[in-house]
Design an enzyme around this catalytic site. Structure first.
Site, mmCIF file in Angstrom:
data_model
loop_
_atom_site.group_PDB
_atom_site.id
_atom_site.type_symbol
_atom_site.label_atom_id
_atom_site.label_comp_id
_atom_site.label_asym_id
_atom_site.label_seq_id
_atom_site.Cartn_x
_atom_site.Cartn_y
_atom_site.Cartn_z
ATOM 1 N N LYS A 50 0.824 -1.205 0.129
ATOM 2 C CA LYS A 50 0.036 0.233 -0.163
ATOM 3 C C LYS A 50 0.832 1.406 -0.048
ATOM 4 O O LYS A 50 0.472 2.253 -0.746
ATOM 5 C CB LYS A 50 -0.923 0.020 1.220
ATOM 6 C CG LYS A 50 -1.910 -0.987 1.054
ATOM 7 C CD LYS A 50 -2.766 -1.187 2.269
ATOM 8 C CE LYS A 50 -3.693 -2.436 2.183
ATOM 9 N NZ LYS A 50 -4.684 -2.732 3.428
ATOM 10 N N GLN A 103 -4.181 -1.160 9.882
ATOM 11 C CA GLN A 103 -4.149 -2.784 9.135
ATOM 12 C C GLN A 103 -4.788 -3.465 10.096
ATOM 13 O O GLN A 103 -4.356 -3.839 11.385
ATOM 14 C CB GLN A 103 -3.061 -3.072 8.716
ATOM 15 C CG GLN A 103 -2.603 -4.195 8.043
ATOM 16 C CD GLN A 103 -3.419 -4.195 6.612
ATOM 17 O OE1 GLN A 103 -3.347 -3.060 6.045
ATOM 18 N NE2 GLN A 103 -3.879 -5.476 6.053
ATOM 19 N N ASP A 136 -10.910 3.267 5.059
ATOM 20 C CA ASP A 136 -11.519 1.814 5.122
ATOM 21 C C ASP A 136 -12.927 1.719 5.080
ATOM 22 O O ASP A 136 -13.374 0.859 4.900
ATOM 23 C CB ASP A 136 -10.847 1.068 6.236
ATOM 24 C CG ASP A 136 -9.613 0.163 5.652
ATOM 25 O OD1 ASP A 136 -9.550 -0.042 4.512
ATOM 26 O OD2 ASP A 136 -8.468 0.436 6.351
HETATM 27 N N1 GUN Z 1 -6.775 -6.578 6.174
HETATM 28 C C1 GUN Z 1 -7.047 -6.979 5.205
HETATM 29 N N2 GUN Z 1 -7.678 -6.260 4.468
HETATM 30 C C2 GUN Z 1 -7.660 -5.237 4.973
HETATM 31 C C3 GUN Z 1 -8.320 -3.897 4.541
HETATM 32 O O1 GUN Z 1 -8.692 -3.866 3.382
HETATM 33 N N3 GUN Z 1 -8.154 -2.872 5.349
HETATM 34 C C4 GUN Z 1 -7.406 -3.071 6.601
HETATM 35 N N4 GUN Z 1 -7.568 -2.001 7.305
HETATM 36 N N5 GUN Z 1 -7.048 -4.180 6.938
HETATM 37 C C5 GUN Z 1 -7.098 -5.288 6.112
#
Ligand code: GUN
Length: 289
Positions: free
Chosen positions: A53, A97, A120
């Site tokens: 990311k 995350q 998110d």
């Molecule tokens: N863990 C797995 N996918 C995601 C996501 O799209 N966002 C976040 N914050 N954690 C994740």
């Protein structure tokens, strides 16, 4: 007849081109879009996701502020970090995350993120807007999947769609996005009876299990011409694998998204899109993508 591969890399590339332009417009308006990432502990998959990311942000001109925290980080420390990121005008988006270590409560953590920085879409107010069809920020994996349907002109109106996942990140938000497109949506999960029959009836199957010992979608489980979206991520003999027996399912389906190269790149692209959207809030200007 063999179905078509849904190429998430190609679609993500076209989304990223648009984002690159939006970022340079924001910069010329004096806004440097910035995403704060929060990673607690040493989970190798989470480390890889956050690194990817951050790299993708750099690639389109978004800066990142990296917060890597020890496994023992407390809820109190987390609350104080989120509060300070909420107040920091140079930070537009906040990504925590998931999953978090057991001493940290995911809901307590994500629900205190400012809704205006919630890339998110995990805060109660943004979930509420999503469920009433008014979302400005949409969760990354579900909106990435919707973007794939759009790119390949896959019409959802009146279609029987099943989602094999009921998580807050994937299944539940995806349900709302699909219903908004007039699909008839069923959520399946570990307690669902007759999963195979649900799959065989579906026009579209979206599967997000991520454990091939528990579940593999095989060609006998789908109807001719079904659309299959694979959101599962697991490892087998060191290789990244999804939930779908891709080689055989594509012989019967109309479209199948592969793993890797399907939904994964779209999740990252949608995070970039949401970061540009939240950065545009800071100038009181509308979303740029
Ligand atoms: N863990 C797995 N996918 C995601 C996501 O799209 N966002 C976040 N914050 N954690 C994740």
């Amino acid at each position: 007849m063999t179905g078509q591969k849904i190429d998430g890399l190609e679609v993500a590339k076209s989304v990223k081109e648009r984002i690159r332009m939006a970022v340079s417009e924001l910069k010329s308006d004096g806004v440097q879009p910035c995403l704060a990432t929060v990673l607690v502990g040493e989970n190798p998959s989470s480390q890889t996701y956050v690194n990817n990311k951050q790299k993708a942000c750099a690639d389109v001109g978004i800066t990142t502020k990296d917060h890597k925290l020890d496994d023992s980080f407390s809820q109190e420390e987390m609350n104080s970090l989120i509060n300070s990121l909420n107040k920091d005008d140079t930070v537009h988006g906040i990504l925590v995350q998931l999953p978090l270590p057991s001493q940290l409560d995911e809901f307590a953590t994500t629900s205190i993120i400012s809704p205006l920085k919630d890339v998110d879409c995990l805060t109660p107010s943004n979930i509420g807007l999503l469920s009433t069809g008014r979302a400005v920020l949409k969760p990354c994996t579900p909106s990435g999947i919707m973007e794939l349907f759009d790119y390949y002109n896959i019409d959802l109106q009146g279609k029987d769609v099943i989602i094999i996942n009921r998580s807050n990140l994937v299944g539940k938000p995806l349900y709302h996005l699909l219903v908004k497109e007039n699909a008839t949506v069923t959520i399946c999960h570990s307690k669902t009876k007759n999963l195979k029959e649900h799959c065989q009836r579906a026009d579209v199957i979206i599967t997000a299990i991520g454990n091939r010992e528990k579940f593999v979608l095989t060609e006998d489980m789908i109807k001719d011409g079904a659309v299959v979206i694979d959101v599962g991520i697991g490892r087998q003999e060191g290789k990244l694998v999804g939930d779908v027996d891709y080689e055989n399912v594509i012989k019967k389906a109309s479209y199948v998204s592969p793993v890797p190269g399907g939904v994964g790149p779209m999740t990252v692209a949608m995070l970039l899109k949401n970061t540009v959207t939240v950065a545009s809030f800071s100038k009181g200007i509308g979303p740029k993508t």
